[in-house]
Design an enzyme around this catalytic site. Sequence first.
Site, PDB file in Angstrom:
ATOM      1  N   ASN A 146      38.086  42.022  47.206  1.00  0.00           N
ATOM      2  CA  ASN A 146      36.806  43.531  48.105  1.00  0.00           C
ATOM      3  C   ASN A 146      35.898  43.060  48.072  1.00  0.00           C
ATOM      4  O   ASN A 146      34.925  43.573  49.781  1.00  0.00           O
ATOM      5  CB  ASN A 146      37.403  45.086  47.762  1.00  0.00           C
ATOM      6  CG  ASN A 146      36.667  44.944  46.690  1.00  0.00           C
ATOM      7  OD1 ASN A 146      37.330  44.720  45.882  1.00  0.00           O
ATOM      8  ND2 ASN A 146      36.688  46.943  46.290  1.00  0.00           N
ATOM      9  N   GLU A 244      37.530  47.213  35.415  1.00  0.00           N
ATOM     10  CA  GLU A 244      37.351  47.781  36.387  1.00  0.00           C
ATOM     11  C   GLU A 244      38.273  48.282  37.230  1.00  0.00           C
ATOM     12  O   GLU A 244      38.653  47.274  37.824  1.00  0.00           O
ATOM     13  CB  GLU A 244      36.208  47.437  36.898  1.00  0.00           C
ATOM     14  CG  GLU A 244      34.668  47.210  35.561  1.00  0.00           C
ATOM     15  CD  GLU A 244      34.817  48.655  35.610  1.00  0.00           C
ATOM     16  OE1 GLU A 244      34.526  49.701  35.685  1.00  0.00           O
ATOM     17  OE2 GLU A 244      33.313  48.417  34.598  1.00  0.00           O
ATOM     18  N   CYS A 278      36.622  50.669  45.721  1.00  0.00           N
ATOM     19  CA  CYS A 278      37.385  51.669  44.963  1.00  0.00           C
ATOM     20  C   CYS A 278      36.232  52.560  44.637  1.00  0.00           C
ATOM     21  O   CYS A 278      36.966  53.686  44.388  1.00  0.00           O
ATOM     22  CB  CYS A 278      36.472  50.144  43.542  1.00  0.00           C
ATOM     23  SG  CYS A 278      35.114  49.799  43.151  1.00  0.00           S
ATOM     24  N   GLU A 457      30.085  48.611  33.656  1.00  0.00           N
ATOM     25  CA  GLU A 457      29.044  47.546  34.031  1.00  0.00           C
ATOM     26  C   GLU A 457      27.925  48.193  34.259  1.00  0.00           C
ATOM     27  O   GLU A 457      27.616  48.495  35.002  1.00  0.00           O
ATOM     28  CB  GLU A 457      30.012  46.602  35.074  1.00  0.00           C
ATOM     29  CG  GLU A 457      31.388  45.890  35.256  1.00  0.00           C
ATOM     30  CD  GLU A 457      31.968  44.708  35.814  1.00  0.00           C
ATOM     31  OE1 GLU A 457      32.592  45.498  37.129  1.00  0.00           O
ATOM     32  OE2 GLU A 457      32.514  44.084  35.139  1.00  0.00           O
TER      33      GLU A 457
HETATM   34  P1  NAD Z   1      44.307  43.258  42.241  1.00  0.00           P
HETATM   35  O1  NAD Z   1      45.338  43.318  40.990  1.00  0.00           O
HETATM   36  O2  NAD Z   1      45.328  42.360  42.554  1.00  0.00           O
HETATM   37  O3  NAD Z   1      43.973  41.180  41.431  1.00  0.00           O
HETATM   38  C1  NAD Z   1      42.975  41.743  41.575  1.00  0.00           C
HETATM   39  C2  NAD Z   1      42.543  40.046  40.134  1.00  0.00           C
HETATM   40  O4  NAD Z   1      43.575  39.614  39.609  1.00  0.00           O
HETATM   41  C3  NAD Z   1      42.814  38.642  41.228  1.00  0.00           C
HETATM   42  O5  NAD Z   1      41.934  37.582  41.103  1.00  0.00           O
HETATM   43  C4  NAD Z   1      43.976  38.156  40.965  1.00  0.00           C
HETATM   44  O6  NAD Z   1      44.627  36.888  41.660  1.00  0.00           O
HETATM   45  C5  NAD Z   1      44.102  38.587  39.695  1.00  0.00           C
HETATM   46  N1  NAD Z   1      45.586  38.796  39.232  1.00  0.00           N
HETATM   47  C6  NAD Z   1      46.680  39.457  39.413  1.00  0.00           C
HETATM   48  N2  NAD Z   1      47.750  39.534  38.896  1.00  0.00           N
HETATM   49  C7  NAD Z   1      47.299  38.750  37.997  1.00  0.00           C
HETATM   50  C8  NAD Z   1      47.696  38.677  36.483  1.00  0.00           C
HETATM   51  N3  NAD Z   1      48.889  38.824  36.272  1.00  0.00           N
HETATM   52  N4  NAD Z   1      47.033  38.170  35.323  1.00  0.00           N
HETATM   53  C9  NAD Z   1      45.717  38.388  35.249  1.00  0.00           C
HETATM   54  N5  NAD Z   1      45.037  38.203  36.848  1.00  0.00           N
HETATM   55  C10 NAD Z   1      45.381  38.619  37.985  1.00  0.00           C
HETATM   56  O7  NAD Z   1      43.419  43.590  42.930  1.00  0.00           O
HETATM   57  P2  NAD Z   1      42.784  43.819  43.835  1.00  0.00           P
HETATM   58  O8  NAD Z   1      43.702  44.299  44.554  1.00  0.00           O
HETATM   59  O9  NAD Z   1      42.311  42.369  44.721  1.00  0.00           O
HETATM   60  O10 NAD Z   1      41.619  44.937  44.241  1.00  0.00           O
HETATM   61  C11 NAD Z   1      41.390  46.537  44.787  1.00  0.00           C
HETATM   62  C12 NAD Z   1      41.502  46.353  43.332  1.00  0.00           C
HETATM   63  O11 NAD Z   1      40.494  46.683  43.066  1.00  0.00           O
HETATM   64  C13 NAD Z   1      41.719  48.518  43.445  1.00  0.00           C
HETATM   65  O12 NAD Z   1      42.683  49.058  42.859  1.00  0.00           O
HETATM   66  C14 NAD Z   1      39.926  48.550  43.594  1.00  0.00           C
HETATM   67  O13 NAD Z   1      39.632  50.433  43.184  1.00  0.00           O
HETATM   68  C15 NAD Z   1      40.374  47.841  42.203  1.00  0.00           C
HETATM   69  N6  NAD Z   1      38.576  47.568  42.437  1.00  0.00           N
HETATM   70  C16 NAD Z   1      37.421  48.436  41.212  1.00  0.00           C
HETATM   71  C17 NAD Z   1      36.456  47.752  41.107  1.00  0.00           C
HETATM   72  C18 NAD Z   1      35.608  48.469  39.498  1.00  0.00           C
HETATM   73  O14 NAD Z   1      35.117  48.265  39.700  1.00  0.00           O
HETATM   74  N7  NAD Z   1      35.928  49.485  39.319  1.00  0.00           N
HETATM   75  C19 NAD Z   1      35.781  47.425  41.876  1.00  0.00           C
HETATM   76  C20 NAD Z   1      36.426  47.015  43.237  1.00  0.00           C
HETATM   77  C21 NAD Z   1      37.403  47.205  43.206  1.00  0.00           C
END
Ligand code: NAD
Length: 476
Positions: A146, A244, A278, A457
């Site tokens: 995102n 996060e 997020c 962070e």
């Molecule tokens: P996701 O968890 O699907 O993917 C995040 C990352 O993890 C990607 O690089 C993905 O390839 C990797 N990944 C997937 N499966 C994995 C595994 N089994 N082991 C290790 N890595 C793995 O998340 P998304 O859909 O890409 O992102 C959206 C989410 O992120 C939303 O929930 C959003 O709120 C959150 N987010 C949080 C913050 C924060 O700072 N708190 C910031 C931005 C987004």
Amino acid sequence: MQMRIGGRDVAAADDRWMAVLNPATGDVVDHVPEGTIYEVDDAVRAADAAHPWWASRTARERGSVLLRGASLVRERHRDISRILTMEQGKPLRESIDEVRGFANVLEYFAGIAGTFSGEYIGLGTAGDAIVTREPLGVCGAIIPWNMPALLMSWKVAPALLAGNTVVLKPASRTPLAVSILARTLEEAGLPPSVLNVVTGKGDIVGEAIVRHPGIRKVSFTGNVETGLRVRELAAGSLKEITLELGGSDPMIVWKDADIDSAVAGAVRGRFYNAGQTCTAVKRLFVHEAIETEFLRRLHAAVEALAVGNGLDEGIDMGPLCGTTQRDEIKRVMDDFKRKGEGTILTGGEPLRGPLFDRGSFFAPTVVTDVHPESALLKKEVFGPVLPVMRVHDLDIAIEHANETTYGLGASIWTRDISIAREVFSRVQAGVVWVNRHLTLPPEIPFGGVKSSGVGRENGSQALLSYTRTKSLYVGR
Ligand code: NAD
């Protein structure tokens, strides 16, 4: 585009590639290697070999590399931003904000390099102690799609400044801007192998990073389910984990709020990045005394949003990042309609027509009178849907604000400092804004409570989180 491991361009061991698609058109923007555990292992070895030299530089020397990197990124921000828009979908203006934000974070951490120090503790006649700060070694960074450029900087800048080397995995959908940023840092003087980028799937490359015994800390940003999986995978080792995760931020608009600025805050807070942030405003509570006027102005502002290809002039909102995301929002809204969970003020459907049919567009949506058990209030909805609820009492507003498993951000819109204080002290969140939402300058520590994660962070604490102390005791 290839992976960058050990300062070299690398394809995957089995030469498999993944297409990166433009979510506005469905066209292929580029291909990246589908990395395997072998490239993760190569990247960890390279990062481990580079670590002693990088760790032996002073923090100010490392900071000056970050500063040169930031300046080169600023020079090239237009080209990098175009690529970011093409792979992610956001309007070019937002990509420019984000890429400049990347430079800003590097500049912030470079700026605090001089404060990076240990401490002296006098022990009287028993002796003297010095507590030093050492880097951890090789750190893993896993980021979502995102805000790829900004979230990369939140992890990479403090890790590198503290003297660590990094293996970074971007999301499969958005590997391009991140790879270009990593190469730009190398061009600015970051030694080869200090920052390595391995592209590929989460369950292969992501899991290999989390499992790798050579990695001392993993900083993960993504959704709660994946975060829990990461924690489970790391449980067999003693590596540090920061998570996060998602959010369901409440925005409370009190009766004395400046309505125009609250409407502008709600529109930006929910529809920025097509709602895929997020800390987006995911639930809005407005005081009944101003509800009618607030909704009238909100409705007009949302209907005025120009939706389209983020590369086109004057676009306020792009597509969702892919068809999966669009279909998920459609599913949530179909469910909402089928169960009669509230009133749709505007939107509620994917956008149709020649401009939209090849992309993943969903109409900016506002709903009211939402049933308390609706998924719109109970789950993190990662798209352009804003539920607005009426409240008449601050205790009830705060109770509703806390009725979620998440606790990332929250905002209160009021001119009354006592109302603002009350919300600040009682809302469960890592950050509370007053008359603002979404803005996260790098000076402020950021992270969640409850299911929104563990760790922080940004801010000087983030730098320390990439170090451990080592104590020297000199007896008398
Ligand atoms: P996701 O968890 O699907 O993917 C995040 C990352 O993890 C990607 O690089 C993905 O390839 C990797 N990944 C997937 N499966 C994995 C595994 N089994 N082991 C290790 N890595 C793995 O998340 P998304 O859909 O890409 O992102 C959206 C989410 O992120 C939303 O929930 C959003 O709120 C959150 N987010 C949080 C913050 C924060 O700072 N708190 C910031 C931005 C987004």
